[in-house]
Enzyme design. Structure first.
Site, short mmCIF file in Angstrom:
data_model
loop_
_atom_site.label_atom_id
_atom_site.label_comp_id
_atom_site.label_asym_id
_atom_site.label_seq_id
_atom_site.Cartn_x
_atom_site.Cartn_y
_atom_site.Cartn_z
N SER A 16 -21.00 14.15 16.37
CA SER A 16 -21.31 14.36 17.79
C SER A 16 -20.11 14.00 18.68
O SER A 16 -19.92 14.62 19.73
CB SER A 16 -22.55 13.58 18.21
N MET A 95 -16.09 6.26 8.22
CA MET A 95 -16.75 5.05 7.74
C MET A 95 -15.93 4.26 6.72
O MET A 95 -16.47 3.39 6.03
CB MET A 95 -18.13 5.40 7.16
N HIS A 114 -16.07 2.77 18.56
CA HIS A 114 -16.98 1.80 17.92
C HIS A 114 -18.18 1.55 18.84
O HIS A 114 -18.01 1.36 20.04
CB HIS A 114 -16.22 0.49 17.65
C1 GRF Z 1 -20.54 6.57 16.36
O1 GRF Z 1 -21.64 5.82 16.77
C2 GRF Z 1 -19.28 5.75 16.34
O2 GRF Z 1 -19.28 4.73 17.28
C3 GRF Z 1 -19.28 5.17 14.96
O3 GRF Z 1 -19.82 6.19 14.15
C4 GRF Z 1 -20.69 7.02 14.91
C5 GRF Z 1 -20.23 8.45 14.72
O4 GRF Z 1 -21.12 9.38 15.25
N1 GRF Z 1 -17.93 4.77 14.59
P1 GRF Z 1 -20.75 10.92 15.22
O5 GRF Z 1 -20.48 11.31 13.78
O6 GRF Z 1 -19.59 11.17 16.12
O7 GRF Z 1 -22.01 11.59 15.72
#
Ligand code: GRF
Length: 196
Positions: A16, A95, A114
């Site tokens: 997202s 991750m 984050h």
């Molecule tokens: C987000 O909440 C970001 O803060 C964390 O991982 C999530 C990623 O969400 N590091 P997306 O894949 O961008 O929807």
């Protein structure tokens, strides 16, 4: 006007934040170009979004470590981002912990989003940590990436309220809405800075 900032994006999840970056590029609010999206998760949403937007994308097999890429794989990522002429690497839901190869090749050119108001609640599921700690205010942070976990210098933050009735999912959703504004905003500011 400066040429568009060339971005390399690394993500493991639904994508997202990548989508939010693309939306602002496409509506002309962000002078940037995503050159390459790389994921360590074969069926990650971020890769299908990249295909939808017709952005070059690829899956890299992460290797046998759980929390980092195999060093050779990280070297490949460096090579791929270099070949794509990337100015700035954006971790958008990546991750794994970034190690020496990327940190050295893109020193001060890697940022991460984050889901907490760092330095509070580094690490996994930060929104749950905030809820469990009884915080009244939560939020998100964009920071430079260094060898620590969520410890690099802070580039920007957004706060959101924590409501007494919040479930972890509701709070995470509210934080993500803030992320989708903050991340493109920080990229815009970095792109406008003279040194990048
Ligand atoms: C987000 O909440 C970001 O803060 C964390 O991982 C999530 C990623 O969400 N590091 P997306 O894949 O961008 O929807």
């Amino acid at each position: 006007m400066k040429p568009p900032l060339r971005l390399g994006v690394l993500g493991s999840g639904k994508g997202s934040n990548f989508q939010a970056i693309m939306a602002q590029i496409l509506n002309g609010r962000l002078n940037a170009e995503v050159r390459l999206v790389i994921s360590d998760v074969q069926d990650a949403g971020i890769l299908s979004y990249a295909r939808d937007f017709q952005i070059p994308s690829l899956y890299v097999q992460p290797g046998h470590f759980r929390r980092k890429l195999e060093p050779e794989v990280e070297e490949d990522v460096v090579r791929l981002f270099r070949e794509a002429d990337v100015d700035l690497v954006v971790l958008a839901g990546f991750m794994r912990i970034v190690k020496e190869p990327l940190l050295k090749a893109f020193e001060h050119r890697i940022i991460n989003i984050h889901p907490s108001l760092l330095p509070k609640f580094p690490g996994l599921e930060a929104w749950k940590q905030a809820l469990e700690a009884g915080e009244k205010i939560a939020g998100c942070t964009v920071h430079y990436v260094n060898s620590g976990i969520d410890t690099g210098s802070i580039l920007g933050q957004r706060s959101v309220p924590v409501l007494p009735t919040d479930t972890p999912e509701q709070l995470h959703h509210r934080i993500q809405e803030a992320e989708h504004e903050l991340l493109p905003d920080v990229i815009r500011k970095l792109g406008a800075a003279p040194e990048i």
